[in-house]
Write an enzyme that holds these catalytic residues in place. Structure first.
Site, PDB file in Angstrom:
ATOM      1  N   HIS A 155     -10.861 -19.278 -34.499  1.00 41.66           N
ATOM      2  CA  HIS A 155     -11.021 -18.354 -33.363  1.00 41.66           C
ATOM      3  C   HIS A 155     -12.491 -18.052 -33.089  1.00 41.66           C
ATOM      4  O   HIS A 155     -12.823 -16.975 -32.576  1.00 41.66           O
ATOM      5  CB  HIS A 155     -10.276 -17.029 -33.589  1.00 41.66           C
ATOM      6  CG  HIS A 155      -8.871 -17.185 -34.081  1.00 41.66           C
ATOM      7  ND1 HIS A 155      -7.783 -17.182 -33.247  1.00 41.66           N
ATOM      8  CD2 HIS A 155      -8.373 -17.377 -35.333  1.00 41.66           C
ATOM      9  CE1 HIS A 155      -6.672 -17.345 -33.952  1.00 41.66           C
ATOM     10  NE2 HIS A 155      -7.007 -17.479 -35.228  1.00 41.66           N
ATOM     11  N   SER A 276     -36.675 -26.533 -18.220  1.00 45.93           N
ATOM     12  CA  SER A 276     -36.302 -25.925 -16.948  1.00 45.93           C
ATOM     13  C   SER A 276     -37.483 -26.062 -15.992  1.00 45.93           C
ATOM     14  O   SER A 276     -38.636 -25.986 -16.402  1.00 45.93           O
ATOM     15  CB  SER A 276     -35.989 -24.448 -17.184  1.00 45.93           C
ATOM     16  OG  SER A 276     -36.178 -23.710 -15.988  1.00 45.93           O
ATOM     17  N   LYS A 282     -37.665 -22.869 -21.808  1.00 46.52           N
ATOM     18  CA  LYS A 282     -36.334 -23.432 -22.058  1.00 46.52           C
ATOM     19  C   LYS A 282     -36.358 -24.808 -22.701  1.00 46.52           C
ATOM     20  O   LYS A 282     -37.203 -25.639 -22.403  1.00 46.52           O
ATOM     21  CB  LYS A 282     -35.543 -23.533 -20.734  1.00 46.52           C
ATOM     22  CG  LYS A 282     -35.118 -22.224 -20.133  1.00 46.52           C
ATOM     23  CD  LYS A 282     -34.218 -21.364 -21.030  1.00 46.52           C
ATOM     24  CE  LYS A 282     -32.831 -21.916 -21.202  1.00 46.52           C
ATOM     25  NZ  LYS A 282     -32.047 -21.880 -19.971  1.00 46.52           N
ATOM     26  N   GLU A 289     -24.312 -31.417 -23.130  1.00 47.80           N
ATOM     27  CA  GLU A 289     -23.549 -30.885 -21.991  1.00 47.80           C
ATOM     28  C   GLU A 289     -22.987 -32.025 -21.139  1.00 47.80           C
ATOM     29  O   GLU A 289     -21.863 -31.957 -20.627  1.00 47.80           O
ATOM     30  CB  GLU A 289     -24.437 -29.983 -21.134  1.00 47.80           C
ATOM     31  CG  GLU A 289     -24.798 -28.691 -21.838  1.00 47.80           C
ATOM     32  CD  GLU A 289     -25.905 -27.939 -21.107  1.00 47.80           C
ATOM     33  OE1 GLU A 289     -25.649 -26.814 -20.683  1.00 47.80           O
ATOM     34  OE2 GLU A 289     -27.013 -28.486 -20.951  1.00 47.80           O
TER      35      GLU A 289
END
Ligand code: ARG
Length: 465
Positions: A155, A276, A282, A289
């Site tokens: 979980h 970024s 970043k 992804e």
């Protein structure tokens, strides 16, 4: 050029031609089409339909076509209906009238099945090689930090401590099932359809086993109608790609989390991350992804062919031409993602102190303690209750497991023996999980060595093509 037309008084409309043409994508099958057609020329010669001289001319012409097709511009001005038509037009340019004999007793319905099988045979070998490479990289990553302790989650809540290699071996198992799945799919791909004709079997008594041997297939199909309407092997292949992507997607999700500032367990290499355009600080995990994103696309490919096939009447229907783009796409995405995941794994630097202290400051030891109580004779439900109360008390008092001493523990409840305090260190509890499949250090060391040996045995068989 058309492979049909006698029965028609006028040609196809431009719109229909545009709409139905498949050369812009099925050109990928050109090498398979050439290979299958060479074998078919030899089969025609064995039937006395071609002389050996004609056979040799055709085989040589097909070889030339295969060579020329390596140039991507080869298809530049072609507007043939499909790759099969294209190859026969090229053949006619090379051998003239002789080309009219090559399609004797052959249908494009079986030809397309043959071509896709030949193509998927190579793709399957590539997937096996890429899976192997990734699995080897996961084992190497396990070897880099053999003793690192990390919290295992259920979980997404800290559950029980495990060894880092144990965690990676879980993915090793998933990918080794993928290897099995691709091998099983290869067995179903590896069946010769040629000789089935359009749907009723060829009108010429080909020695189908000889053709199978020629093309390196281990078996021949048993029913011509089945061949004409069958894309199960393509669905199997898409399912393989989908499950590979499912596993990769979960790995990607884990590592996106673990490399975030919030977890801070690991660092991903600069080479697999991007920045970024606005925020200078970043470092984004775009490679992972994209793997996660492409998984959705591959599931779409599987779903697409699934739904295309549903409800088709026996046998071949032109709908089935829609099998190719999903197949090509799924292979491209799955092979690209496997290669990407390997490079990401290579770049991972674990910060072992962070997950180790995450394990230490949480109650991942609670189960170990409850089980120790059970081993000392306390019924498990009672032990569970007692440790639950200890956790609750700790939460209220702001105590970590390591804040308990032998004395304070045994005075909390008489069932706790002072020496049980050692179990409040995550590494201690692990030692009780030495059964096969568990995270005990000896079990994990053995599992890691076994995985390395299994991987050596898994080396994929040499490719047929
Ligand atoms: N291009 C077709 C396909 O990919 C194969 C040719 C069979 N066409 C036909 N009209 N019977 O499925």
């Amino acid at each position: 050029m058309k492979l049909w037309g006698g029965r028609f008084e006028s040609g196809p409309s431009e719109v229909f031609e545009q709409f139905s043409g498949s050369l812009h994508f099925d050109r990928k099958l050109v090498f398979a089409d050439v290979e299958g057609s060479q074998a078919f020329a030899r089969a025609l010669a064995a039937q006395g339909i071609l002389t050996s001289e004609e056979r040799d001319r055709l085989v040589a012409a097909f070889r030339e076509i295969g060579k020329e097709a390596e140039d991507p511009h080869y298809f530049a001005d072609a507007n043939d209906e499909d790759v099969h038509t294209f190859v026969i037009r090229k053949l006619t340019e090379k051998v003239g009238a002789l080309s009219a004999k090559i399609h004797t007793g052959r249908s494009r319905n079986e030809q397309v099945s043959l071509d896709v099988r030949l193509y998927l045979r190579t793709c399957s070998q590539t997937l096996l090689e890429l899976l192997n490479a990734l699995m080897a990289e996961l084992l190497a990553l396990a070897r880099k930090y053999p003793d690192a302790v990390v919290p295992g989650y259920t979980h997404l809540r800290r559950a029980q401590a495990v060894l880092w290699p144990h965690y990676l071996l879980a993915y090793f198992e998933m990918f080794s099932r993928d290897v099995e799945r691709v091998q099983q799919t290869l067995e179903r791909i590896d069946v010769l359809p040629l000789g089935s004709g359009a749907l009723a079997g060829s009108g010429f008594p080909f020695d189908r086993r000889a053709i199978a041997n020629d093309l390196g297939f281990t078996a021949i199909t048993r029913n011509s109608m089945d061949v004409s309407g069958d894309r199960d092997f393509a669905l199997d292949f898409l399912y393989c790609c989908s499950v590979i992507m499912l596993h990769l997607s979960r790995l990607a999700e884990d590592w996106i989390l673990y490399s975030s500032e919030e977890f801070n367990w690991m660092t991903l290499g600069d080479g697999v991350t991007s920045g970024s355009s606005l925020m200078p600080q970043k470092k984004n995990p775009d490679s992972l992804e994209l793997i996660r994103g492409k998984s959705g696309r591959v599931f779409g490919d599987l779903t697409s062919l699934f739904i295309t096939m549903k409800g088709l009447p026996m046998t071949y229907n032109r709908d089935m031409q829609e099998d190719k783009e999903p197949l090509f796409d799924a292979f491209q995405q799955a092979s690209g993602s496997l290669a990407m995941a390997k490079v990401v794994a290579e770049s991972v630097i674990l910060n072992p102190a962070v997950p180790a202290s995450a394990a230490e400051e949480s109650w991942v030891v609670a189960t170990d303690l409850a089980e120790e109580l059970a081993r000392s004779g306390v019924p498990f439900h009672r032990a569970h209750q007692l440790v639950g109360q200890l956790v609750l008390e700790s939460a209220k008092a702001g105590k970590r497991p390591s804040d308990w001493t032998p004395e304070s523990l045994s005075s909390f409840a008489p069932e706790f023996k002072p020496e049980m305090v050692r179990l409040l260190a995550p590494k201690e509890g692990m030692a009780s999980r030495e059964l096969p499949g568990g995270t005990g250090p000896a079990a994990v060391a053995k599992a890691l060595a076994e995985a390395e040996a299994r991987l050596r045995q898994l080396q994929p068989a040499a490719t047929h093509i």
